[in-house]
Structure formats: structure tokens, C-alpha cells
Design a protein around this motif. Structure first.
Motif, PDB file in Angstrom:
ATOM      1  N   GLY A   4      26.142  17.484  30.333  1.00 18.70           N
ATOM      2  CA  GLY A   4      26.630  17.200  29.047  1.00 18.70           C
ATOM      3  C   GLY A   4      27.192  18.374  28.289  1.00 18.70           C
ATOM      4  N   VAL A   5      26.502  19.346  27.798  1.00 20.14           N
ATOM      5  CA  VAL A   5      27.030  20.225  26.786  1.00 20.14           C
ATOM      6  C   VAL A   5      28.046  21.257  27.778  1.00 20.14           C
ATOM      7  N   MET A   6      27.562  21.931  28.880  1.00 14.70           N
ATOM      8  CA  MET A   6      28.569  22.666  29.475  1.00 14.70           C
ATOM      9  C   MET A   6      29.868  22.176  30.087  1.00 14.70           C
ATOM     10  N   MET A   7      29.601  20.858  30.695  1.00 14.85           N
ATOM     11  CA  MET A   7      30.902  20.272  31.322  1.00 14.85           C
ATOM     12  C   MET A   7      31.735  19.856  30.028  1.00 14.85           C
ATOM     13  N   GLY A   8      31.210  19.303  28.770  1.00 11.97           N
ATOM     14  CA  GLY A   8      31.796  18.776  27.787  1.00 11.97           C
ATOM     15  C   GLY A   8      32.586  19.768  27.162  1.00 11.97           C
ATOM     16  N   LEU A   9      32.062  21.345  27.076  1.00 10.57           N
ATOM     17  CA  LEU A   9      32.710  22.245  26.299  1.00 10.57           C
ATOM     18  C   LEU A   9      33.818  22.911  27.175  1.00 10.57           C
ATOM     19  N   VAL A  10      33.658  22.880  28.397  1.00 14.23           N
ATOM     20  CA  VAL A  10      34.674  23.442  29.409  1.00 14.23           C
ATOM     21  C   VAL A  10      35.762  22.336  29.539  1.00 14.23           C
ATOM     22  N   THR A  11      35.330  21.208  29.563  1.00 16.09           N
ATOM     23  CA  THR A  11      36.362  20.016  29.732  1.00 16.09           C
ATOM     24  C   THR A  11      37.349  19.984  28.402  1.00 16.09           C
ATOM     25  N   LEU A  33      22.138  27.930  32.580  1.00 10.72           N
ATOM     26  CA  LEU A  33      23.334  28.320  32.287  1.00 10.72           C
ATOM     27  C   LEU A  33      24.192  28.625  33.625  1.00 10.72           C
ATOM     28  N   THR A  34      23.692  29.198  34.719  1.00 14.55           N
ATOM     29  CA  THR A  34      24.278  29.590  35.792  1.00 14.55           C
ATOM     30  C   THR A  34      24.732  28.149  36.579  1.00 14.55           C
ATOM     31  N   ALA A  35      23.702  27.398  36.939  1.00 18.05           N
ATOM     32  CA  ALA A  35      23.949  26.014  37.455  1.00 18.05           C
ATOM     33  C   ALA A  35      24.846  25.190  36.949  1.00 18.05           C
ATOM     34  N   SER A  36      24.705  25.113  35.512  1.00 13.73           N
ATOM     35  CA  SER A  36      25.387  24.352  34.868  1.00 13.73           C
ATOM     36  C   SER A  36      27.019  24.757  34.792  1.00 13.73           C
ATOM     37  N   LEU A  79      25.657  14.065  23.365  1.00 15.15           N
ATOM     38  CA  LEU A  79      24.359  13.556  23.065  1.00 15.15           C
ATOM     39  C   LEU A  79      23.098  13.913  23.977  1.00 15.15           C
ATOM     40  N   ARG A  80      23.400  13.870  25.291  1.00 16.85           N
ATOM     41  CA  ARG A  80      22.401  14.093  26.343  1.00 16.85           C
ATOM     42  C   ARG A  80      21.516  15.260  26.113  1.00 16.85           C
ATOM     43  N   ILE A  81      21.931  16.383  25.383  1.00 19.27           N
ATOM     44  CA  ILE A  81      21.073  17.568  25.241  1.00 19.27           C
ATOM     45  C   ILE A  81      19.989  17.658  24.536  1.00 19.27           C
ATOM     46  N   VAL A  82      19.995  16.606  23.586  1.00 19.84           N
ATOM     47  CA  VAL A  82      18.735  16.249  22.696  1.00 19.84           C
ATOM     48  C   VAL A  82      17.967  14.894  23.139  1.00 19.84           C
ATOM     49  N   ALA A 110      19.876  18.976  33.427  1.00 19.47           N
ATOM     50  CA  ALA A 110      20.717  17.710  33.724  1.00 19.47           C
ATOM     51  C   ALA A 110      21.428  17.587  32.354  1.00 19.47           C
ATOM     52  N   ALA A 111      20.886  17.872  31.127  1.00 22.34           N
ATOM     53  CA  ALA A 111      21.606  17.840  29.889  1.00 22.34           C
ATOM     54  C   ALA A 111      22.530  18.934  29.712  1.00 22.34           C
ATOM     55  N   MET A 112      22.263  19.967  30.362  1.00 24.54           N
ATOM     56  CA  MET A 112      23.302  20.850  30.171  1.00 24.54           C
ATOM     57  C   MET A 112      24.339  20.871  30.898  1.00 24.54           C
ATOM     58  N   ALA A 113      24.015  20.659  32.234  1.00 21.62           N
ATOM     59  CA  ALA A 113      24.960  20.467  33.565  1.00 21.62           C
ATOM     60  C   ALA A 113      25.996  19.498  32.994  1.00 21.62           C
TER      61      ALA A 113
END
Length: 413
Positions: free
Chosen positions: A337-344, A209-212, A49-52, A332-335
Motif C-alpha cells: 500500500g503506502v510504500m509501493m504507492g509512494l514510490v510508484t 520499512l526495510t521489507a516494504s 486505504l490499506r494502511i488503515v 502488508a499494508a505498508m508493503a
């Protein structure tokens, strides 16, 4: 009271909530009757949800030129959501209220980071020594609630969440009224246009993308670290010390971050984090002796701390002040939220097959992140990625930037 002290208080109240929420919110959900699938759904949807939502509120703050007002409103909305959680029952209502809470509270952080980094640049404030109070209160909250649960039912977690957010409201109100104020744009633009202006720049996209990805290399550690150590035969007390070692290393790095940020700069800090991630997760995957494991945990100061410092410094230097909060929220939303969520989500089946050897995948992620930050270093000169002033009516940002570069060439610069 100085701005540094006010920010330290605000960071402290923010992470007081986080120190309760991260370790114990799933415990509270289980006590409300949710099963494992429902709990994972609440947690996962909250991350995505954070990415939006976060970029929306950050762009709103940039547009009205008053980040403090938006921050205070979000703090009150967070407290109201937590209070509502104490009253609702059933998966559907809990999910709805939890989504609202996870939409508004994480949106505060990019605004605070923007104010703090601006104070570092404009006033010479030591960012790390202010930010470390968040890490300290995180430890206090997680250990304190753990102690409370030894002689209280799990329902106490809900009251701790609400209490922490009440303090967060006070911390937000304590910020000076001129904190986070910026000059309003001369020409009104849509919020989507604000996000698009910084969010589509190729260097910024590569940085995000890199930092996330660097932060996402902690996915195995956050989700399965304790379980892996239990399988290796370590007592819960030892596991607690291992976690504490990582947070203490983070605190030490933040304490000495002033000269580090000045000496290394954003890109080199991210490089250092990537190298540390490769080393930390490779060695951890080999299930080393306990003494070596404590050393690897101390590298958390680099894999998380250096990556965080490098990221917020990059945003402060690369985004113009009028879009600073928007840029910070996109990262912050990518790091977180999305990236951490997908990898998890992806690492779950991998851990089931490989066990602790799944850390090798995280080491590979560190190598990929290191390669990405090297590309950022080649493409970024340390300055703004887009012009400080908004482009003239009818002129695209790229054309405006190109015109300025041509003019510089004519002047012999």
C-alpha cells in the motif's frame, strides 16, 4: 482434506482474483468511461486505504480469537462489492465501490498468511508449496482473461472479477472451523492499543520499512516495465515471456522454500533479496541483450519471492500469536500500500526523464533496504519482540519486557 490442501485452494482463489484485477481492472475502468486521471486516482486511493483498513480487520480477528470468521465475512463483502461494480455507473460511484472492494479484499491476505505460517511452525507444513498455487492461478487468470478479451468486450472483466471472488468465498468457507483460532486476551484492550503494542516497537518498524522498500524496488518494473521493453523494440510476445519468466522463478522458489527458510532464516532471506535487487535493477537499467534480460527476470524469484518468505517468517517469529494477524497486516499494508504507492507516484516523473535508467533508482533502493536489514539483524535475536502474555493492568509493555529481562539476569540466563 488436510489443512495444506485447503490453504492451497484458498491461495489459488485469492490470486485468481488478483490475476484478473492487477492487469485488467484499469482496462475495465477505461471501458466504463473513466479517463487516465480518474483511473490513476482510483488505483492510488485504493493502495493508501490499506494502511488503515487492513490492520483494523486483523486486530479485530486477533481480539475475537477467530480469524476464519473474519476472513469469511471479508470474502462475502468482497463478492458483494464486485457485484455492485457491475451495476454502478459514473466516476463517483465507481470510486466509492472500488474503495470498499480494496478495503475488504486485501484484508483477507494477512489472515491467511498468519494461519499458513502458524501451520508451518506448529505442524511443519511446507509453506512455499502451498503458496505457489497462488502464483500458478495468477498466471492462469491473467493469460485466460487476456485470451477472453480477444473476442469479448471489456465488460467481461467485471464478470471475471465477480466469478473469482465467488470462488474465493468457497475457499474461505472450506477452511476448518478451528483454523486461525487463538486464545482470547484475558483483559480487553482497544484495537488501537493492539496495533500500537507491536507497531511501535523500533525493530518491527525498521523491519516493516526495510521489507516494504525491498518490494517497492519493483515499482518501475510494475508500472513501466512493458513500456520500456516496447521502446527497446521487443515484441509483445517476448514481453509476455519476460513477465512469465519472473512468475515461474517465483513458483520455483516457493516450491523449494521449505529447506531455504530453515537454512537461511528470515533475515538472511531479506538480505538475499536486497542483493538480488541491486544486481537485477542495475543490469536491467543498462538495457542488456535479451538473453541476459531473461536471467535478470529469473531473479524475480529472489527480489520478490525471497523477500516475501523472509517477511512472513519474521512476523511469525517476532510477533506473539495473539497479535500475529495484526503484525502481518501492518507489514502488508505498508508493503503493498503506502510504500509501493509512494514510490510508484514518485518514480513517474523520474521515468519520464531517465527512461529505463530509472531502474538505477530501484537498485539504490535495494542497497538502502540491504543496509536496513543489516540493522535488523543486529537488533533482533530471532525471538518475540514483545511478551507472549499481555502486560498486567497499568503496566506498559516496555516495563513488563524490562522486568522479564531483569528476572532472566537474576536467574543467570
Amino acid at each position: 482434506m488436510s489443512l495444506a490442501i485447503r490453504l492451497a485452494i484458498l491461495y489459488g482463489t485469492m490470486f485468481l482474483f488478483t490475476g484478473v484485477y492487477l492487469p485488467f481492472f484499469p482496462v475495465w475502468l477505461k471501458a466504463q468511461g473513466l479517463d487516465a486521471t480518474e483511473i490513476s486516482l482510483v488505483v492510488a486511493l485504493s493502495l493508501f486505504l490499506r494502511i488503515v483498513v487492513s490492520p483494523f480487520f486483523a486486530s479485530l480477528a486477533d481480539r475475537i480469537g477467530d480469524r476464519r470468521r473474519v476472513m469469511v465475512g471479508l470474502a462475502w463483502a468482497s463478492l458483494a462489492s464486485a457485484a455492485l461494480l457491475l451495476a454502478v455507473e459514473g466516476f463517483g460511484l465507481i470510486l466509492l465501490v472500488a474503495l470498499v472492494l480494496n478495503a475488504v479484499f486485501p484484508s483477507i491476505s494477512p489472515l491467511v498468511e498468519t494461519i499458513a505460517m502458524r501451520a508451518r511452525i506448529d505442524r511443519g507444513m511446507n509453506y512455499g508449496r502451498v503458496r505457489l498455487w497462488g502464483s500458478i492461478t495468477f498466471i492462469l487468470a491473467s493469460s485466460g482473461v487476456g485470451w477472453l478479451l480477444e473476442w469479448n468486450p471489456s465488460s467481461v472483466i467485471g464478470f471475471c472479477l465477480a466469478g473469482a471472488l465467488a470462488l474465493n468465498v468457497a475457499g474461505a468457507w472450506a477452511m476448518p472451523r478451528d483454523a486461525g483460532t487463538v486464545r482470547r486476551p484475558a483483559r480487553r484492550r482497544s484495537q488501537f492499543a493492539d496495533v500500537l503494542q507491536i507497531g511501535r516497537h523500533p525493530v518491527f518498524v525498521l523491519f516493516v520499512l526495510t521489507a516494504s522498500l525491498t518490494q517497492a524496488t519493483h515499482a518501475v518494473y510494475y508500472a513501466f516495465g512493458s513500456l520500456a521493453w516496447q521502446k527497446q523494440g521487443y515484441a509483445d510476445s517476448v514481453i509476455g515471456l519476460l513477465w512469465a519468466t519472473g512468475v515461474l522463478a517465483e513458483i520455483v522458489l516457493f516450491y523449494i522454500s521449505g529447506p531455504l527458510m530453515a537454512r537461511f532464516g528470515a533475515v538472511r532471506l531479506l538480505m538475499l533479496a536486497g542483493v538480488a535487487a541491486i544486481l537485477r535493477w542495475t543490469v536491467t537499467a543498462l538495457s542488456p541483450p535479451l538473453a541476459v534480460l531473461f536471467v535478470m527476470q529469473a531473479l524475480h524469484g529472489l527480489t520478490f519471492g525471497a523477500a516475501h518468505l523472509g517477511a512472513v517468517q519474521f512476523v511469525a517469529q517476532a510477533a506473539p500469536p495473539r497479535l500475529a494477524a495484526t503484525a502481518q497486516s501492518l507489514y502488508a499494508a505498508m508493503a503493498s500500500g503506502v510504500m509501493m504507492g509512494l514510490v510508484t507516484i514518485a518514480i513517474g516523473p523520474v521515468y519520464k526523464i531517465l527512461g529505463a535508467h530509472a531502474y538505477f533508482v530501484m537498485a539504490g533502493g535495494g542497497a538502502l533496504a540491504l543496509a536496513g536489514v543489516m540493522f535488523v539483524a543486529l537488533r533482533w535475536d530471532g525471538g518475540l519482540l514483545i511478551p507472549e502474555e499481555e502486560p498486567e493492568d497499568g503496566q506498559a509493555p516496555e516495563k513488563q519486557e524490562g522486568r522479564e529481562e531483569m528476572q532472566e539476569g537474576k536467574n543467570g540466563h
